[in-house]
Write an enzyme that holds these catalytic residues in place. Structure first.
Site, PDB file in Angstrom:
ATOM      1  N   GLU A  90      47.574  40.866  46.881  1.00 27.99           N
ATOM      2  CA  GLU A  90      47.199  40.615  48.262  1.00 27.99           C
ATOM      3  C   GLU A  90      47.859  39.360  48.802  1.00 27.99           C
ATOM      4  O   GLU A  90      48.019  38.378  48.074  1.00 27.99           O
ATOM      5  CB  GLU A  90      45.695  40.338  48.267  1.00 27.99           C
ATOM      6  CG  GLU A  90      44.897  41.322  49.050  1.00 27.99           C
ATOM      7  CD  GLU A  90      43.427  41.054  48.858  1.00 27.99           C
ATOM      8  OE1 GLU A  90      42.867  40.320  49.676  1.00 27.99           O
ATOM      9  OE2 GLU A  90      42.851  41.574  47.890  1.00 27.99           O
ATOM     10  N   CYS A 103      49.104  32.918  52.622  1.00 28.64           N
ATOM     11  CA  CYS A 103      48.420  32.698  51.354  1.00 28.64           C
ATOM     12  C   CYS A 103      48.992  33.693  50.349  1.00 28.64           C
ATOM     13  O   CYS A 103      48.918  34.901  50.560  1.00 28.64           O
ATOM     14  CB  CYS A 103      46.920  32.916  51.569  1.00 28.64           C
ATOM     15  SG  CYS A 103      45.968  32.777  50.056  1.00 28.64           S
ATOM     16  N   CYS A 110      43.438  37.766  37.292  1.00 25.60           N
ATOM     17  CA  CYS A 110      43.261  36.370  36.895  1.00 25.60           C
ATOM     18  C   CYS A 110      42.346  36.358  35.681  1.00 25.60           C
ATOM     19  O   CYS A 110      41.473  37.204  35.541  1.00 25.60           O
ATOM     20  CB  CYS A 110      42.607  35.609  38.053  1.00 25.60           C
ATOM     21  SG  CYS A 110      42.343  33.849  37.722  1.00 25.60           S
ATOM     22  N   CYS A 114      36.027  32.721  37.248  1.00 26.49           N
ATOM     23  CA  CYS A 114      35.062  32.082  38.165  1.00 26.49           C
ATOM     24  C   CYS A 114      34.075  33.155  38.656  1.00 26.49           C
ATOM     25  O   CYS A 114      34.481  34.231  39.073  1.00 26.49           O
ATOM     26  CB  CYS A 114      35.780  31.437  39.351  1.00 26.49           C
ATOM     27  SG  CYS A 114      36.909  30.134  38.850  1.00 26.49           S
ATOM     28  N   CYS A 117      34.154  34.901  42.278  1.00 23.87           N
ATOM     29  CA  CYS A 117      35.476  35.278  42.792  1.00 23.87           C
ATOM     30  C   CYS A 117      35.793  36.747  42.494  1.00 23.87           C
ATOM     31  O   CYS A 117      35.600  37.225  41.377  1.00 23.87           O
ATOM     32  CB  CYS A 117      36.527  34.371  42.156  1.00 23.87           C
ATOM     33  SG  CYS A 117      38.201  34.761  42.666  1.00 23.87           S
ATOM     34  N   CYS A 331      39.273  36.950  50.144  1.00 24.56           N
ATOM     35  CA  CYS A 331      39.576  36.508  48.786  1.00 24.56           C
ATOM     36  C   CYS A 331      39.620  37.624  47.734  1.00 24.56           C
ATOM     37  O   CYS A 331      38.704  37.766  46.924  1.00 24.56           O
ATOM     38  CB  CYS A 331      38.553  35.470  48.327  1.00 24.56           C
ATOM     39  SG  CYS A 331      38.532  34.006  49.323  1.00 24.56           S
TER      40      CYS A 331
HETATM   41  N1  SAH Z   1      43.116  29.950  41.010  1.00 20.98           N
HETATM   42  C1  SAH Z   1      43.318  29.005  42.050  1.00 20.98           C
HETATM   43  C2  SAH Z   1      43.790  29.586  43.363  1.00 20.98           C
HETATM   44  C3  SAH Z   1      43.153  30.863  43.848  1.00 20.98           C
HETATM   45  S1  SAH Z   1      41.511  30.808  44.484  1.00 20.98           S
HETATM   46  C4  SAH Z   1      42.078  28.167  42.245  1.00 20.98           C
HETATM   47  O1  SAH Z   1      41.091  28.428  41.612  1.00 20.98           O
HETATM   48  O2  SAH Z   1      42.136  27.202  42.995  1.00 20.98           O
HETATM   49  C5  SAH Z   1      41.564  29.895  45.989  1.00 20.98           C
HETATM   50  C6  SAH Z   1      40.223  29.252  46.338  1.00 20.98           C
HETATM   51  O3  SAH Z   1      39.266  30.226  46.783  1.00 20.98           O
HETATM   52  C7  SAH Z   1      39.585  28.550  45.165  1.00 20.98           C
HETATM   53  O4  SAH Z   1      39.043  27.326  45.590  1.00 20.98           O
HETATM   54  C8  SAH Z   1      38.492  29.511  44.783  1.00 20.98           C
HETATM   55  O5  SAH Z   1      37.507  28.895  44.022  1.00 20.98           O
HETATM   56  C9  SAH Z   1      38.050  30.002  46.131  1.00 20.98           C
HETATM   57  N2  SAH Z   1      37.279  31.237  46.119  1.00 20.98           N
HETATM   58  C10 SAH Z   1      37.400  32.298  45.309  1.00 20.98           C
HETATM   59  N3  SAH Z   1      36.493  33.238  45.601  1.00 20.98           N
HETATM   60  C11 SAH Z   1      35.798  32.775  46.646  1.00 20.98           C
HETATM   61  C12 SAH Z   1      34.725  33.290  47.409  1.00 20.98           C
HETATM   62  N4  SAH Z   1      34.192  34.478  47.151  1.00 20.98           N
HETATM   63  N5  SAH Z   1      34.249  32.528  48.415  1.00 20.98           N
HETATM   64  C13 SAH Z   1      34.792  31.328  48.698  1.00 20.98           C
HETATM   65  N6  SAH Z   1      35.801  30.784  48.014  1.00 20.98           N
HETATM   66  C14 SAH Z   1      36.301  31.496  46.983  1.00 20.98           C
END
Ligand code: SAH
Length: 346
Positions: A90, A103, A110, A114, A117, A331
């Site tokens: 994406e 972006c 991944c 987290c 996510c 996201c």
């Molecule tokens: N792996 C990297 C970059 C990708 S995620 C990182 O972790 O920074 C980009 C950002 O979006 C990160 O801060 C991540 O924690 C956040 N993110 C992921 N899922 C999300 C969600 N459902 N709501 C809000 N932020 C989210």
């Protein structure tokens, strides 16, 4: 066959020389590719025999747009791009006052896990090549019909888990013989791979660094981010302080606000103590709900109050503006829905 979008200019020069051509031809080819030319016939200043030779041993890697959603309210476009092996990633095109931004994804899937996510739900499939990362930009520009002058590597994937290709992508995007993107217009976001933060500061001190923090203590951060076990908060913050001291560059801390997990006044106060005196900025992101995670988002009001506590302590903070709210999935959810769909069809 070599994907020409995957070569830096020095690599392209070696490649062109290996075909028995003079080095300056590499600059010409590189220039055409980053003007968006996708067909060797469009490279008008190259001799025909050379174009033919190129087409026998190389190609210009393309991505196929599998899905595109356009926001009626703010012009945000979400793309689902198909890769040559059937995977999909994406990318999101966003319009800001200061210009257009994209972006980009750095991996298909991944493995960081987290818990809030969508991108990590189905695990890591593979790293993207530098060519596949830069192609998201080129294809999005072609589809949107507009130039893009800011890049954030914040899509699916952990860029520092694919460091070599991220570095190569950065060299390609910033080479003045091609796109000549300013390093200062690129931001890379990491979930906190400590050794790579140091390396990145040495390799690319001009590129902006964003760090996903999401919690000021090991207890809170660790409850959402498995990476915190390997590199706990104290180690992460020490690496960030050292980064800002060495590079003199401000770090952006991303802090996704999750209802009842990290959004209390106490959480904000702990965050203030943690970041005190550091050259930084906090970007507060009200959680985008992902089905099945059990996490809930916060109100705009709570986000504003949290921001005020930080600012009173002298820590600059913003609440991320929601773009593309009227189009499906934030996201990583486009890709996740696509994986679910193709599983259902099999
Ligand atoms: N792996 C990297 C970059 C990708 S995620 C990182 O972790 O920074 C980009 C950002 O979006 C990160 O801060 C991540 O924690 C956040 N993110 C992921 N899922 C999300 C969600 N459902 N709501 C809000 N932020 C989210």
């Amino acid at each position: 066959m070599v994907d020409l979008r995957n070569l830096t200019l020095p690599e392209m020069t070696e490649f062109v020389k290996s075909l028995g051509e003079p080095a300056f031809r590499a600059k010409q080819v590189f220039g055409w590719i980053y003007k968006g030319i996708t067909d060797f016939r469009g490279m008008k200043n190259l001799p025909e025999v050379f174009r033919l030779k190129l087409s026998e041993v190389s190609y210009i890697g393309r991505l196929e747009a599998l899905d595109e959603q356009v926001s009626k309210s703010d012009g945000t476009r979400k793309f689902l791009f198909g890769l040559s092996d059937g995977n999909a990633v994406e990318s999101v095109f966003m319009k800001y006052k200061y210009g257009n931004s994209i972006c980009l994804s750095s991996q298909a899937g991944c493995r960081m896990g987290c818990r809030f996510c969508a991108s990590t739900r189905a695990g890591l499939v593979r790293n993207l090549t530098a060519g596949e990362i830069i192609s998201q930009l080129l294809e999005a520009e072609a589809l949107a019909g507009e130039k893009i002058n800011h890049i954030v590597v914040m899509g699916t994937g952990e860029p520092f888990d694919n460091y070599e290709n991220l570095a190569r992508f950065t060299r390609i995007a910033t080479d003045s013989a091609g796109r000549g993107m300013s390093m200062r217009n690129i931001t890379v976001s990491t979930c906190g791979i400590v050794p790579a933060i140091e390396r990145f500061g040495e390799d690319f001190p001009q590129v902006n660094l964003a760090v996903s923090l999401h919690g000021a203590t090991d207890e809170v951060r660790g409850s959402m981010m498995p990476v915190n076990e390997r590199w706990p908060v104290a180690e992460l913050i020490a690496a960030c302080r050292s980064y800002t001291e060495k590079t003199r560059r401000r770090i952006t801390f991303e802090y996704t606000l999750v209802n009842g997990v990290n959004d209390s006044d106490r959480d904000a106060e702990k965050l203030c103590r943690l970041l005190r005196g550091m050259l930084c900025h906090v970007n507060l992101i009200p959680l985008n709900r992902v089905d099945g995670t059990g996490f809930d988002t916060v109100s705009r009001k709570r986000a504003a109050e949290f921001k005020e506590i930080l600012e009173k302590s002298g820590i600059p903070a913003t609440v991320r503006r929601e773009l593309g709210a009227d189009i499906d999935g934030a996201c990583g959810q486009l890709r996740l829905n696509n994986i679910k769909k193709s599983k259902a069809n099999n």
